[in-house]
Scaffold this motif. Structure first.
Motif, PDB file in Angstrom:
ATOM      1  N   VAL A  42     -38.268  12.531 -25.159  1.00 61.92           N
ATOM      2  CA  VAL A  42     -38.264  13.713 -26.037  1.00 61.92           C
ATOM      3  C   VAL A  42     -39.278  13.538 -27.161  1.00 61.92           C
ATOM      4  O   VAL A  42     -40.012  14.464 -27.537  1.00 61.92           O
ATOM      5  N   ARG A  43     -39.366  12.320 -27.728  1.00 58.33           N
ATOM      6  CA  ARG A  43     -40.299  12.056 -28.814  1.00 58.33           C
ATOM      7  C   ARG A  43     -41.748  12.222 -28.347  1.00 58.33           C
ATOM      8  O   ARG A  43     -42.596  12.793 -29.055  1.00 58.33           O
ATOM      9  N   SER A  44     -42.036  11.700 -27.181  1.00 64.20           N
ATOM     10  CA  SER A  44     -43.409  11.836 -26.655  1.00 64.20           C
ATOM     11  C   SER A  44     -43.764  13.301 -26.374  1.00 64.20           C
ATOM     12  O   SER A  44     -44.897  13.738 -26.617  1.00 64.20           O
ATOM     13  N   ARG A  45     -42.789  14.054 -25.882  1.00 61.66           N
ATOM     14  CA  ARG A  45     -43.037  15.484 -25.626  1.00 61.66           C
ATOM     15  C   ARG A  45     -43.258  16.230 -26.942  1.00 61.66           C
ATOM     16  O   ARG A  45     -44.122  17.113 -27.049  1.00 61.66           O
ATOM     17  N   MET A  46     -42.489  15.906 -27.972  1.00 58.71           N
ATOM     18  CA  MET A  46     -42.651  16.554 -29.276  1.00 58.71           C
ATOM     19  C   MET A  46     -44.022  16.234 -29.868  1.00 58.71           C
ATOM     20  O   MET A  46     -44.664  17.102 -30.483  1.00 58.71           O
ATOM     21  N   LEU A  47     -44.478  14.992 -29.684  1.00 61.82           N
ATOM     22  CA  LEU A  47     -45.823  14.667 -30.155  1.00 61.82           C
ATOM     23  C   LEU A  47     -46.893  15.450 -29.409  1.00 61.82           C
ATOM     24  O   LEU A  47     -47.927  15.823 -29.976  1.00 61.82           O
ATOM     25  N   THR A  48     -46.651  15.667 -28.128  1.00 65.31           N
ATOM     26  CA  THR A  48     -47.608  16.451 -27.329  1.00 65.31           C
ATOM     27  C   THR A  48     -47.683  17.902 -27.808  1.00 65.31           C
ATOM     28  O   THR A  48     -48.761  18.506 -27.883  1.00 65.31           O
ATOM     29  N   LEU A  49     -46.524  18.489 -28.139  1.00 66.15           N
ATOM     30  CA  LEU A  49     -46.464  19.886 -28.584  1.00 66.15           C
ATOM     31  C   LEU A  49     -46.808  20.055 -30.058  1.00 66.15           C
ATOM     32  O   LEU A  49     -47.013  21.173 -30.516  1.00 66.15           O
ATOM     33  N   HIS A  50     -46.884  18.964 -30.803  1.00 60.70           N
ATOM     34  CA  HIS A  50     -47.184  19.043 -32.234  1.00 60.70           C
ATOM     35  C   HIS A  50     -48.647  19.433 -32.443  1.00 60.70           C
ATOM     36  O   HIS A  50     -49.538  18.858 -31.809  1.00 60.70           O
ATOM     37  N   PRO A  51     -48.981  20.448 -33.325  1.00 58.76           N
ATOM     38  CA  PRO A  51     -50.388  20.866 -33.558  1.00 58.76           C
ATOM     39  C   PRO A  51     -51.210  19.714 -34.103  1.00 58.76           C
ATOM     40  O   PRO A  51     -50.818  19.060 -35.077  1.00 58.76           O
ATOM     41  N   LEU A  52     -52.383  19.494 -33.505  1.00 59.47           N
ATOM     42  CA  LEU A  52     -53.239  18.392 -33.922  1.00 59.47           C
ATOM     43  C   LEU A  52     -53.803  18.600 -35.316  1.00 59.47           C
ATOM     44  O   LEU A  52     -53.921  17.684 -36.128  1.00 59.47           O
ATOM     45  N   CYS A  53     -54.186  19.889 -35.648  1.00 59.42           N
ATOM     46  CA  CYS A  53     -54.754  20.180 -36.973  1.00 59.42           C
ATOM     47  C   CYS A  53     -53.731  19.949 -38.079  1.00 59.42           C
ATOM     48  O   CYS A  53     -54.076  19.557 -39.200  1.00 59.42           O
ATOM     49  N   LEU A  54     -52.462  20.176 -37.764  1.00 59.89           N
ATOM     50  CA  LEU A  54     -51.421  19.947 -38.770  1.00 59.89           C
ATOM     51  C   LEU A  54     -51.310  18.468 -39.074  1.00 59.89           C
ATOM     52  O   LEU A  54     -51.113  18.077 -40.234  1.00 59.89           O
ATOM     53  N   ALA A  55     -51.462  17.636 -38.071  1.00 58.15           N
ATOM     54  CA  ALA A  55     -51.384  16.186 -38.282  1.00 58.15           C
ATOM     55  C   ALA A  55     -52.592  15.668 -39.044  1.00 58.15           C
ATOM     56  O   ALA A  55     -52.509  14.762 -39.861  1.00 58.15           O
ATOM     57  N   GLU A  56     -53.784  16.245 -38.783  1.00 57.61           N
ATOM     58  CA  GLU A  56     -55.015  15.752 -39.409  1.00 57.61           C
ATOM     59  C   GLU A  56     -55.247  16.323 -40.810  1.00 57.61           C
ATOM     60  O   GLU A  56     -55.671  15.613 -41.713  1.00 57.61           O
ATOM     61  N   LEU A  57     -55.002  17.659 -41.000  1.00 63.44           N
ATOM     62  CA  LEU A  57     -55.278  18.306 -42.263  1.00 63.44           C
ATOM     63  C   LEU A  57     -54.083  18.391 -43.196  1.00 63.44           C
ATOM     64  O   LEU A  57     -54.258  18.485 -44.407  1.00 63.44           O
ATOM     65  N   GLY A  58     -52.879  18.381 -42.661  1.00 62.68           N
ATOM     66  CA  GLY A  58     -51.704  18.526 -43.497  1.00 62.68           C
ATOM     67  C   GLY A  58     -51.230  19.977 -43.545  1.00 62.68           C
ATOM     68  O   GLY A  58     -51.953  20.910 -43.181  1.00 62.68           O
ATOM     69  N   LEU A  59     -50.015  20.186 -43.992  1.00 63.15           N
ATOM     70  CA  LEU A  59     -49.400  21.515 -43.967  1.00 63.15           C
ATOM     71  C   LEU A  59     -50.083  22.463 -44.944  1.00 63.15           C
ATOM     72  O   LEU A  59     -50.279  23.635 -44.663  1.00 63.15           O
ATOM     73  N   LYS A  60     -50.491  21.959 -46.133  1.00 62.56           N
ATOM     74  CA  LYS A  60     -51.090  22.821 -47.170  1.00 62.56           C
ATOM     75  C   LYS A  60     -52.408  23.412 -46.688  1.00 62.56           C
ATOM     76  O   LYS A  60     -52.635  24.614 -46.766  1.00 62.56           O
ATOM     77  N   ASP A  61     -53.297  22.572 -46.182  1.00 57.13           N
ATOM     78  CA  ASP A  61     -54.608  23.056 -45.707  1.00 57.13           C
ATOM     79  C   ASP A  61     -54.457  23.926 -44.478  1.00 57.13           C
ATOM     80  O   ASP A  61     -55.172  24.900 -44.324  1.00 57.13           O
TER      81      ASP A  61
END
Length: 310
Positions: free
Chosen positions: A291-310
């Motif tokens: 489940v964790r690996s699937r959630m990482l796959t579905l997680h937006p890449l830009c959100l991880a790199e830029l952060g929620l504010k940007d």
């Protein structure tokens, strides 16, 4: 139609103005010609009468008649001789030619002028006397002015006709170009990017057509690109769904089946519950990692790199 009406209105205004100027010039010409002839005859008669007074001996009647006959040849002048209140001779210049195109009454009225009338009384040696009446006869000059007016009038008609036809052809060509451009824009707005606009012989419209064709080509390419991106996105979604279905079936499905089987076996008194619990814990840890690996796959890449504010 509105353009044709406006052009015709301008043509009529120019025609009326040109006719008025032509009549004014004709009137001036008649006035100048007739006045010149009238002043010439007046000067000749005044000079002759002054010479007779200086000589104190009037010429004979025959010499006067001969002199008057030469005056009769002057254009635009009419000489009438009276004797005892009776008309002896009267004529205008004998060299006048009859014009084939007789001026209409309105033209004669428009160019005619009131000229003065000269009257002389001559006393001869034999105690006889004669009256000479000098009037103007501008008919030949009016006929010439009418011929010139007709020539100018028909020349203006011919020029305006050619001008009207040229303007009409030009405006029709421009309107056809505008209509073709409008129809092309309507087709583009409805999503039809097929036939490009043809080349126009008017430079400005040709430039507009080239820009519209370039815009159409860019829209067509953008449409094809969007179509490819849409298909690619659908393929990615479909692959993700297949992968998720595969993991749900192979991993989670089998793991849940194993948990269920162990739980059923644990109900029996003779089974070892400790071993069953450890097995269930191991299976749950495996499911958590999936489940964790699937959630990482579905997680937006830009959100991880830029952060929620940007």
């Amino acid at each position: 139609n509105q353009i044709n009406i406006r052009v015709l209105s301008i043509v009529l205004i120019v025609l009326i103005a040109g006719g008025a100027i032509a009549i004014w010039k004709a009137k001036s010409s008649v006035e100048d010609e007739v006045s010149s002839s009238f002043q010439l005859v007046k000067s000749m008669l005044d000079f002759q009468l002054k010479r007779e007074r200086l000589l104190a001996a009037p010429d004979s009647e025959s010499s006067w008649l001969e002199y008057l006959s030469s005056i009769k040849e002057t254009r635009h002048i009419k000489v009438v001789i009276y004797s005892n209140n009776k008309v002896e001779t009267g004529s205008a210049a004998d060299h006048l030619n009859e014009e084939k195109n007789t001026p209409p009454a309105w033209f004669v009225y428009a160019v005619s002028l009131d000229f003065p009338v000269l009257e002389y009384r001559i006393n001869f040696r034999n105690n006889s006397s004669k009256s000479i009446l000098i009037t103007t006869d501008p008919s030949d000059e009016i006929n010439e002015a009418w011929s010139e007016f007709l020539t100018l009038f028909w020349s203006i008609i011919a020029i305006l006709t050619v001008l009207f036809m040229a303007i009409n052809i030009l405006f029709n060509s421009m309107l056809n170009a505008v209509l073709s451009i409008l129809n092309r824009l309507k087709a583009i707005s409805s999503g039809e990017y097929g036939t490009p606009l043809a080349k126009h012989h008017i430079l400005e419209f040709d430039l507009i057509s080239q820009e519209i064709n370039a815009l159409t080509l860019a829209l067509e390419q953008s449409k094809q690109t969007n179509k490819k991106l849409t298909n690619h996105s659908l393929n990615i979604q479909e692959n993700e769904r297949k992968a998720m279905a595969h993991e749900l079936h192979d991993e989670m499905g089998q793991s849940l089946t194993a948990i269920k089987a162990i739980s059923v076996a644990t109900k029996q008194q003779q089974s070892d519950s400790t071993v069953a619990c450890e097995t269930i814990i191991s299976i749950c840890d495996h499911l958590s990692s999936i489940v964790r690996s699937r959630m990482l796959t579905l997680h937006p890449l830009c959100l991880a790199e830029l952060g929620l504010k940007d």
